[in-house]
Design an enzyme around this catalytic site. Structure first.
Site, PDB file in Angstrom:
ATOM      1  N   HIS B  81     -56.640 -16.581   0.314  1.00  0.00           N
ATOM      2  CA  HIS B  81     -57.676 -15.632  -0.094  1.00  0.00           C
ATOM      3  C   HIS B  81     -59.032 -16.334  -0.096  1.00  0.00           C
ATOM      4  O   HIS B  81     -60.016 -15.820   0.451  1.00  0.00           O
ATOM      5  CB  HIS B  81     -57.353 -15.075  -1.489  1.00  0.00           C
ATOM      6  CG  HIS B  81     -58.514 -14.433  -2.186  1.00  0.00           C
ATOM      7  ND1 HIS B  81     -59.029 -13.210  -1.809  1.00  0.00           N
ATOM      8  CD2 HIS B  81     -59.280 -14.844  -3.233  1.00  0.00           C
ATOM      9  CE1 HIS B  81     -60.049 -12.895  -2.599  1.00  0.00           C
ATOM     10  NE2 HIS B  81     -60.225 -13.876  -3.470  1.00  0.00           N
ATOM     11  N   ASP B 110     -84.634 -13.577  21.504  1.00  0.00           N
ATOM     12  CA  ASP B 110     -83.206 -13.783  21.291  1.00  0.00           C
ATOM     13  C   ASP B 110     -83.073 -15.102  20.540  1.00  0.00           C
ATOM     14  O   ASP B 110     -84.071 -15.697  20.149  1.00  0.00           O
ATOM     15  CB  ASP B 110     -82.450 -13.849  22.638  1.00  0.00           C
ATOM     16  CG  ASP B 110     -80.984 -13.471  22.478  1.00  0.00           C
ATOM     17  OD1 ASP B 110     -80.285 -14.161  21.721  1.00  0.00           O
ATOM     18  OD2 ASP B 110     -80.552 -12.480  23.087  1.00  0.00           O
ATOM     19  N   TRP B 146     -57.801 -23.924  -2.061  1.00  0.00           N
ATOM     20  CA  TRP B 146     -58.673 -24.031  -0.880  1.00  0.00           C
ATOM     21  C   TRP B 146     -59.296 -25.414  -0.785  1.00  0.00           C
ATOM     22  O   TRP B 146     -59.787 -25.812   0.260  1.00  0.00           O
ATOM     23  CB  TRP B 146     -59.761 -22.964  -0.923  1.00  0.00           C
ATOM     24  CG  TRP B 146     -60.947 -23.281  -1.788  1.00  0.00           C
ATOM     25  CD1 TRP B 146     -60.984 -23.251  -3.146  1.00  0.00           C
ATOM     26  CD2 TRP B 146     -62.262 -23.663  -1.344  1.00  0.00           C
ATOM     27  NE1 TRP B 146     -62.239 -23.585  -3.586  1.00  0.00           N
ATOM     28  CE2 TRP B 146     -63.049 -23.843  -2.514  1.00  0.00           C
ATOM     29  CE3 TRP B 146     -62.861 -23.865  -0.111  1.00  0.00           C
ATOM     30  CZ2 TRP B 146     -64.390 -24.225  -2.465  1.00  0.00           C
ATOM     31  CZ3 TRP B 146     -64.189 -24.247  -0.073  1.00  0.00           C
ATOM     32  CH2 TRP B 146     -64.931 -24.426  -1.242  1.00  0.00           C
ATOM     33  N   SER B 173     -67.924 -24.424  14.905  1.00  0.00           N
ATOM     34  CA  SER B 173     -68.564 -23.118  15.006  1.00  0.00           C
ATOM     35  C   SER B 173     -69.789 -23.038  14.101  1.00  0.00           C
ATOM     36  O   SER B 173     -70.870 -22.621  14.533  1.00  0.00           O
ATOM     37  CB  SER B 173     -67.555 -22.034  14.632  1.00  0.00           C
ATOM     38  OG  SER B 173     -68.205 -20.825  14.349  1.00  0.00           O
ATOM     39  N   SER B 174     -69.627 -23.472  12.841  1.00  0.00           N
ATOM     40  CA  SER B 174     -70.750 -23.396  11.898  1.00  0.00           C
ATOM     41  C   SER B 174     -71.897 -24.299  12.323  1.00  0.00           C
ATOM     42  O   SER B 174     -73.065 -23.931  12.201  1.00  0.00           O
ATOM     43  CB  SER B 174     -70.305 -23.815  10.497  1.00  0.00           C
ATOM     44  OG  SER B 174     -69.401 -22.893   9.983  1.00  0.00           O
ATOM     45  N   HIS B 257     -69.970 -28.581  -2.710  1.00  0.00           N
ATOM     46  CA  HIS B 257     -71.054 -28.010  -3.496  1.00  0.00           C
ATOM     47  C   HIS B 257     -72.169 -27.435  -2.636  1.00  0.00           C
ATOM     48  O   HIS B 257     -72.555 -26.283  -2.819  1.00  0.00           O
ATOM     49  CB  HIS B 257     -71.576 -28.953  -4.581  1.00  0.00           C
ATOM     50  CG  HIS B 257     -72.318 -28.142  -5.588  1.00  0.00           C
ATOM     51  ND1 HIS B 257     -71.695 -27.349  -6.509  1.00  0.00           N
ATOM     52  CD2 HIS B 257     -73.636 -27.885  -5.728  1.00  0.00           C
ATOM     53  CE1 HIS B 257     -72.586 -26.663  -7.187  1.00  0.00           C
ATOM     54  NE2 HIS B 257     -73.781 -26.969  -6.745  1.00  0.00           N
ATOM     55  N   GLU B 259     -71.699 -26.312   0.163  1.00  0.00           N
ATOM     56  CA  GLU B 259     -71.041 -25.175   0.802  1.00  0.00           C
ATOM     57  C   GLU B 259     -71.218 -23.897  -0.019  1.00  0.00           C
ATOM     58  O   GLU B 259     -71.463 -22.823   0.536  1.00  0.00           O
ATOM     59  CB  GLU B 259     -69.549 -25.483   1.001  1.00  0.00           C
ATOM     60  CG  GLU B 259     -68.666 -24.301   1.337  1.00  0.00           C
ATOM     61  CD  GLU B 259     -68.967 -23.660   2.675  1.00  0.00           C
ATOM     62  OE1 GLU B 259     -69.539 -24.347   3.542  1.00  0.00           O
ATOM     63  OE2 GLU B 259     -68.631 -22.474   2.847  1.00  0.00           O
ATOM     64  N   TYR B 261     -73.644 -23.216  -1.815  1.00  0.00           N
ATOM     65  CA  TYR B 261     -75.033 -22.784  -1.648  1.00  0.00           C
ATOM     66  C   TYR B 261     -75.274 -22.206  -0.268  1.00  0.00           C
ATOM     67  O   TYR B 261     -76.206 -21.423  -0.078  1.00  0.00           O
ATOM     68  CB  TYR B 261     -75.998 -23.948  -1.943  1.00  0.00           C
ATOM     69  CG  TYR B 261     -76.015 -24.308  -3.406  1.00  0.00           C
ATOM     70  CD1 TYR B 261     -75.056 -23.782  -4.269  1.00  0.00           C
ATOM     71  CD2 TYR B 261     -76.975 -25.130  -3.950  1.00  0.00           C
ATOM     72  CE1 TYR B 261     -75.052 -24.081  -5.611  1.00  0.00           C
ATOM     73  CE2 TYR B 261     -76.980 -25.435  -5.306  1.00  0.00           C
ATOM     74  CZ  TYR B 261     -76.010 -24.917  -6.129  1.00  0.00           C
ATOM     75  OH  TYR B 261     -76.015 -25.218  -7.454  1.00  0.00           O
ATOM     76  N   SER B 272     -84.636 -11.249  -1.691  1.00  0.00           N
ATOM     77  CA  SER B 272     -86.097 -11.374  -1.679  1.00  0.00           C
ATOM     78  C   SER B 272     -86.723 -10.491  -0.607  1.00  0.00           C
ATOM     79  O   SER B 272     -87.919 -10.218  -0.644  1.00  0.00           O
ATOM     80  CB  SER B 272     -86.501 -12.828  -1.418  1.00  0.00           C
ATOM     81  OG  SER B 272     -85.860 -13.679  -2.327  1.00  0.00           O
ATOM     82  N   HIS B 306     -69.659 -32.716 -10.575  1.00  0.00           N
ATOM     83  CA  HIS B 306     -69.454 -31.824 -11.723  1.00  0.00           C
ATOM     84  C   HIS B 306     -68.218 -30.949 -11.522  1.00  0.00           C
ATOM     85  O   HIS B 306     -67.813 -30.258 -12.431  1.00  0.00           O
ATOM     86  CB  HIS B 306     -70.699 -30.980 -12.034  1.00  0.00           C
ATOM     87  CG  HIS B 306     -71.081 -29.997 -10.981  1.00  0.00           C
ATOM     88  ND1 HIS B 306     -72.382 -29.701 -10.675  1.00  0.00           N
ATOM     89  CD2 HIS B 306     -70.340 -29.218 -10.155  1.00  0.00           C
ATOM     90  CE1 HIS B 306     -72.423 -28.791  -9.717  1.00  0.00           C
ATOM     91  NE2 HIS B 306     -71.201 -28.487  -9.384  1.00  0.00           N
ATOM     92  N   HIS B 307     -67.656 -30.974 -10.326  1.00  0.00           N
ATOM     93  CA  HIS B 307     -66.382 -30.286 -10.095  1.00  0.00           C
ATOM     94  C   HIS B 307     -65.207 -31.150 -10.544  1.00  0.00           C
ATOM     95  O   HIS B 307     -64.061 -30.725 -10.445  1.00  0.00           O
ATOM     96  CB  HIS B 307     -66.220 -29.950  -8.611  1.00  0.00           C
ATOM     97  CG  HIS B 307     -67.250 -29.000  -8.098  1.00  0.00           C
ATOM     98  ND1 HIS B 307     -67.053 -27.638  -8.076  1.00  0.00           N
ATOM     99  CD2 HIS B 307     -68.495 -29.203  -7.615  1.00  0.00           C
ATOM    100  CE1 HIS B 307     -68.133 -27.045  -7.586  1.00  0.00           C
ATOM    101  NE2 HIS B 307     -69.018 -27.964  -7.299  1.00  0.00           N
ATOM    102  N   THR B 332     -83.493 -22.162  -9.902  1.00  0.00           N
ATOM    103  CA  THR B 332     -82.801 -20.869  -9.890  1.00  0.00           C
ATOM    104  C   THR B 332     -83.492 -19.910 -10.857  1.00  0.00           C
ATOM    105  O   THR B 332     -83.661 -18.719 -10.558  1.00  0.00           O
ATOM    106  CB  THR B 332     -81.325 -21.050 -10.274  1.00  0.00           C
ATOM    107  OG1 THR B 332     -80.803 -22.143  -9.523  1.00  0.00           O
ATOM    108  CG2 THR B 332     -80.529 -19.812  -9.956  1.00  0.00           C
ATOM    109  N   LYS B 335     -86.452 -18.349  -9.325  1.00  0.00           N
ATOM    110  CA  LYS B 335     -86.109 -17.242  -8.436  1.00  0.00           C
ATOM    111  C   LYS B 335     -85.868 -15.961  -9.221  1.00  0.00           C
ATOM    112  O   LYS B 335     -86.395 -14.892  -8.887  1.00  0.00           O
ATOM    113  CB  LYS B 335     -84.881 -17.592  -7.603  1.00  0.00           C
ATOM    114  CG  LYS B 335     -85.209 -18.585  -6.527  1.00  0.00           C
ATOM    115  CD  LYS B 335     -84.023 -18.820  -5.627  1.00  0.00           C
ATOM    116  CE  LYS B 335     -84.485 -19.416  -4.328  1.00  0.00           C
ATOM    117  NZ  LYS B 335     -85.180 -18.480  -3.450  1.00  0.00           N
ATOM    118  N   ARG B 454     -55.674 -21.466 -14.052  1.00  0.00           N
ATOM    119  CA  ARG B 454     -55.746 -20.751 -12.781  1.00  0.00           C
ATOM    120  C   ARG B 454     -54.590 -21.180 -11.886  1.00  0.00           C
ATOM    121  O   ARG B 454     -53.900 -22.164 -12.177  1.00  0.00           O
ATOM    122  CB  ARG B 454     -57.087 -21.011 -12.107  1.00  0.00           C
ATOM    123  CG  ARG B 454     -57.285 -22.462 -11.716  1.00  0.00           C
ATOM    124  CD  ARG B 454     -58.720 -22.792 -11.330  1.00  0.00           C
ATOM    125  NE  ARG B 454     -59.076 -22.264 -10.018  1.00  0.00           N
ATOM    126  CZ  ARG B 454     -59.982 -22.840  -9.209  1.00  0.00           C
ATOM    127  NH1 ARG B 454     -60.606 -23.940  -9.570  1.00  0.00           N
ATOM    128  NH2 ARG B 454     -60.266 -22.313  -8.036  1.00  0.00           N
TER     129      ARG B 454
END
Lengths: 297, 538
Positions: B81, B110, B146, B173-174, B257, B259, B261, B272, B306-307, B332, B335, B454
């Site tokens: 998932h 283009d 994941w 690809s990315s 991390h 990622e 963002y 915005s 921090h993870h 943040t 924003k 979890r």
């Protein structure tokens, strides 16, 4: 930013899909092979053939378009930006393995040896382990001639001043010959361009051959393999990926050499040469990092 | 913002400009609009595939005890998932928006590298297919989460090499997509479109592109080491050979991390872009938005551990990562302040895109605050690996990234198709989604604080009530998304039948170049660079 000239946009591309098909077939084949499925090697060969055909086709298309003057300055800038950012991604890829080397040498191996808060853990788990570098870990991992895992194995680390130092000189020289070829191109001296490229490609493949010899020595004489704990892992991963990139660079340069013999490239229009040269210098710099951090220190 | 002079828009030179006929058009296309459409359609399909997996998870968790699936399969579902939603749905959807909108927003014909653009898309499809194929393999698909942490992930069956190569393909690809976007933004802007005149969506993607190029190779390197540890005898993550499984976590989160963002920065960009249009005011604090985005991107590279607060890091590391993480709240906060200030005293109207955007501002802020709670290392020992973190990141992804993707769909569908969507059903979709998403995720905060871990298919009975409520919210949220599918198809087929104007939304042409183009825009937007005329909005 754009200037007021017409844009160049290619239409209806078939090579990208073929490239994707080749890559996926190769990787699916490799995965099947790793799982012990008999179809794996066949798929890998099919994928590789598709990929090689694609490279030849796509390169021919691009160089034809370039030589017929279809690319304006703006397209040239896009290509250069593309190549620069691609090299940046490659730098980040190598950073992972250099980072791994740093982390294991300076943090995790000392921790295994009882540094920091690890003293009790070491006493309980690995009381006899001494945290030195190079190491194949508390269990002394190795592999025997049949490829089976062994413990308490001995290995000899790779020295810096024999073949690796020679290889350093070879790559540095190839950087010089590459620049010499570029000067030839800019001065419209076709002979110098071709000779410089031949020397660069030859030095590149010599490097790879020496590296192959070094690997052979490591496996047969020194007991040093991918399975020799963290030293073997980082040594072969770093030098292996670097050697792979030298091969890619040498292949790119060979294509540029082939095109040079066909009269391609002008002093004001030779993106392919520039891209190949940038890539070659990048591979060169990575090697200097390897020589210092993997072989010397 | 700026406008273009219209005379260039319909100008064609004598290349063959139409799309190829039949289905082959979509296979060999190099057109940014075609490829954008492909990305968006693929992302929507994967949104439902990932959604079905989420429904299986919530069905299993409806009551304590094992009801429908085996624990191994349950863990496969949580893993797949996440991977499908991150790499198959959210990221491709934003790449699709980038493909469609960036050239139109900056006055480019283009993307800079159209052939590579095509290859990026097909590599994405191949990567996701390779990953999906693991569902049918011996040993099942990856079930270690994941994050693919060793040593657990090394127990995966035949799926492991397929998952690793899938990550490689998705990474290539990315990177190709990101290189293309950066080259387009730097090299293809129309004369007069200076960097500080670019729409925020373009700015956020420029920075996101940089993040992608920096991090995808890192993930590729990490999974490569998993592969060699499993099949080639290396011991990167094996202490017996001198390695360290925690090293994998460091490398993964150095990727992971930034990622997250990658998924939120373009979200900020779209918000915005939309909010000023429906507030009928220029964006408040444009340049501070740009600098805040850049600051967040920079900070994302120096906060990864921090993870891993509970992994057993030295105290100095805990403290450093704690304080560095808290810093993220500052840009943040800038924003959120700016979005609010943009709406302040504006002539607000509440069409569906605006509703989703306002919900984003409120609910994302909540997700941000729970993030702040977890940045405090000693508190995190309580929250770590509980449903609290599940609630936190789903608040920053579902009512943030996904809501903004919905908003973007409603906002730009009329421009893409030339048809208006059904506003009544759009509003119904919004209210059902906004209410049910809170029923779904809010109780998970309570579950987490009470200690429910979890990635476990069963739980103690004291967690039963909130789990049932959460599952009911999940089913309503899942079913509501079918309305979105209906609206997209209906709008493509003609929508309300009302012919939309070029600017679609009142005075939208003051806010972005795309609204000065016809709806739908021609297959090739520009053949020579348009002249950009500065207008009153920025």
């Amino acid at each position: 930013m754009s200037t007021n000239v017409a844009y160049y946009i290619p239409h209806k591309a078939t090579w990208p899909v073929i490239a994707t098909a080749g890559l996926v077939t190769m990787l699916a084949g490799f995965a099947n092979y790793l799982n012990g499925s008999s179809i794996g090697p066949t798929l890998m060969v099919v994928g590789l053939v598709i990929f090689i055909v694609m490279l030849a086709g796509w390169f021919t298309l691009q160089s034809g378009e370039s030589e017929s003057g279809m690319y304006n300055t703006q397209v040239g800038i896009s290509y250069r930006m593309g190549m620069m950012w691609f090299i940046f991604s490659e730098i980040m890829f190598f950073a992972v393995f250099f980072g791994t080397l740093y982390y294991t040498r300076n943090l995790s191996v000392p921790w295994l040896g009882g540094e920091g808060t690890g003293a009790a853990t070491k006493e309980l788990l690995w009381p006899t382990f001494e945290a030195t570098w190079p190491t194949n870990g508390p269990k002394g991992l190795g592999v025997d001639a049949s490829g089976a895992r062994t413990f308490g194995a001995e290995f000899e680390p790779m020295g810096a001043w024999g073949l690796p130092f020679l290889n350093t000189l070879i790559l540095l020289t190839s950087g010089v010959t590459c620049t010499w070829a570029h000067h030839g191109l800019l001065a419209k001296n076709r002979d110098q361009l071709i000779k410089g490229l031949i020397a660069t490609v030859a030095l590149g493949f010599t490097f790879v051959a020496f590296q192959a010899f070094e690997y052979h020595e490591a496996y047969t004489e020194m007991g040093l393999t991918l399975g020799s704990g963290i030293y073997g892992s980082t040594f072969f991963m770093l030098t292996g990926f670097h050697g792979f990139h030298v091969c890619i660079g040498a292949i790119i340069l060979s294509v540029v050499l082939f095109r040079s013999t066909r009269g391609h490239f002008k002093p004001e229009n030779h993106f392919a040469f520039e891209a190949a040269a940038w890539y070659w210098h990048f591979v060169d710099v990575v090697w200097l990092g390897l020589f210092v951090f993997v072989y010397l220190m | 913002m700026s406008a273009v002079t219209a005379e260039h828009v319909d100008h064609h030179d004598d290349h063959d400009h139409g799309p190829a006929k039949g289905l082959l058009r979509w296979v060999i296309t190099t057109n940014h609009k075609d490829i954008g459409t492909l990305y968006l359609v693929f992302a929507l399909a994967m949104f439902f595939v990932g959604g079905i997996m989420a429904m299986i998870i919530r069905a299993e968790l409806f009551e304590p005890g094992l009801q429908f699936v085996q624990p191994q399969f349950f863990n496969s579902m949580t893993t797949m998932h996440a991977l499908v939603m991150v790499f198959g749905a959210v990221m491709p959807a934003f790449v699709g928006l980038a493909n469609w909108m960036i050239p139109m927003m900056i006055g480019a014909p283009d993307m800079a590298l159209p052939r590579m653009n095509n290859m990026s898309f097909w590599l994405l499809v191949s990567g996701v297919l390779l990953l999906a194929s693991t569902l049918f393999m011996e040993g099942g698909s990856p079930a270690a989460g994941w994050t693919l942490y060793p040593p657990l992930v090394l127990q995966t069956g035949n799926a492991l090499p397929f998952a690793v190569f899938s990550v490689h393909l998705l990474g290539i690809s990315s990177i190709m997509g990101a290189i293309n976007i950066i080259a387009t933004i730097f090299n293809m802007r129309a004369p007069g479109m200076t960097l500080m005149k670019m729409p925020l969506f373009v700015w956020t993607w420029l920075i996101t592109g940089f993040l992608l190029i920096a991090i995808m190779p890192v993930f590729a390197g990490a999974v490569t080491m998993l592969l060699t540890d499993k099949f080639f005898g290396t011991s990167f993550f094996d202490a017996a050979g001198g390695g360290d499984p925690i090293l994998y976590q460091h490398i993964f989160w150095f990727f992971g991390h930034p990622e997250v963002y990658v998924m939120i920065l373009p979200t900020f960009g779209v918000a915005s872009t939309i909010i000023p249009v429906f507030a009928r005011k220029p964006l408040f604090g444009y340049s501070s938005m740009v600098y805040a985005t850049a600051s967040i991107a920079f900070l994302s590279f120096i906060v990864w551990a921090h993870h891993m607060f509970t992994v057993g890091m030295p105290v100095a590391g805990e403290l450093y990562f704690m304080y560095a993480t808290m810093l993220i709240a500052i840009p943040t906060g800038v924003k959120v302040f700016n979005w609010t200030a943009t709406m302040w005293k504006g002539s607000l109207t509440f069409e569906t895109p605006m509703l989703f955007s306002i919900a984003f501002v409120v609910l994302f802020t909540m997700g941000g605050f729970t993030g702040l709670m977890m940045s405090i290392a000693p508190s995190d020992f309580q929250y770590h690996d509980t449903y609290f973190i599940v609630a936190h990141f789903h608040y920053t992804l579902v009512p943030a990234s996904v809501f903004i993707l919905m908003a973007a769909g409603y906002y730009w569908l009329p421009k893409w198709t030339g048809h208006m969507y059904n506003e009544k059903i759009g509003q119904l979709h919004f209210w059902l989604s906004a209410v049910s998403v809170n029923i779904l995720f809010f109780p998970q905060h309570f579950l987490g604080l009470a200690g429910m871990p979890r990635r476990i298919p069963d739980y103690a009975v004291q967690f039963a009530d909130w789990n049932m409520i959460s599952s009911i919210g999940g089913f309503i949220f899942g079913a509501s998304q079918l309305l979105f599918l209906y609206i997209v198809i209906d709008t493509i087929r003609g929508g309300t039948g009302e012919k939309v104007t070029d600017e679609v939304w009142e005075d939208a042409h003051k806010h972005g170049l795309e609204w000065t183009l016809p709806s739908p825009p021609p297959y090739h937007t520009f053949t020579t660079p348009p002249t950009v005329i500065p207008t009153e909005h920025i």
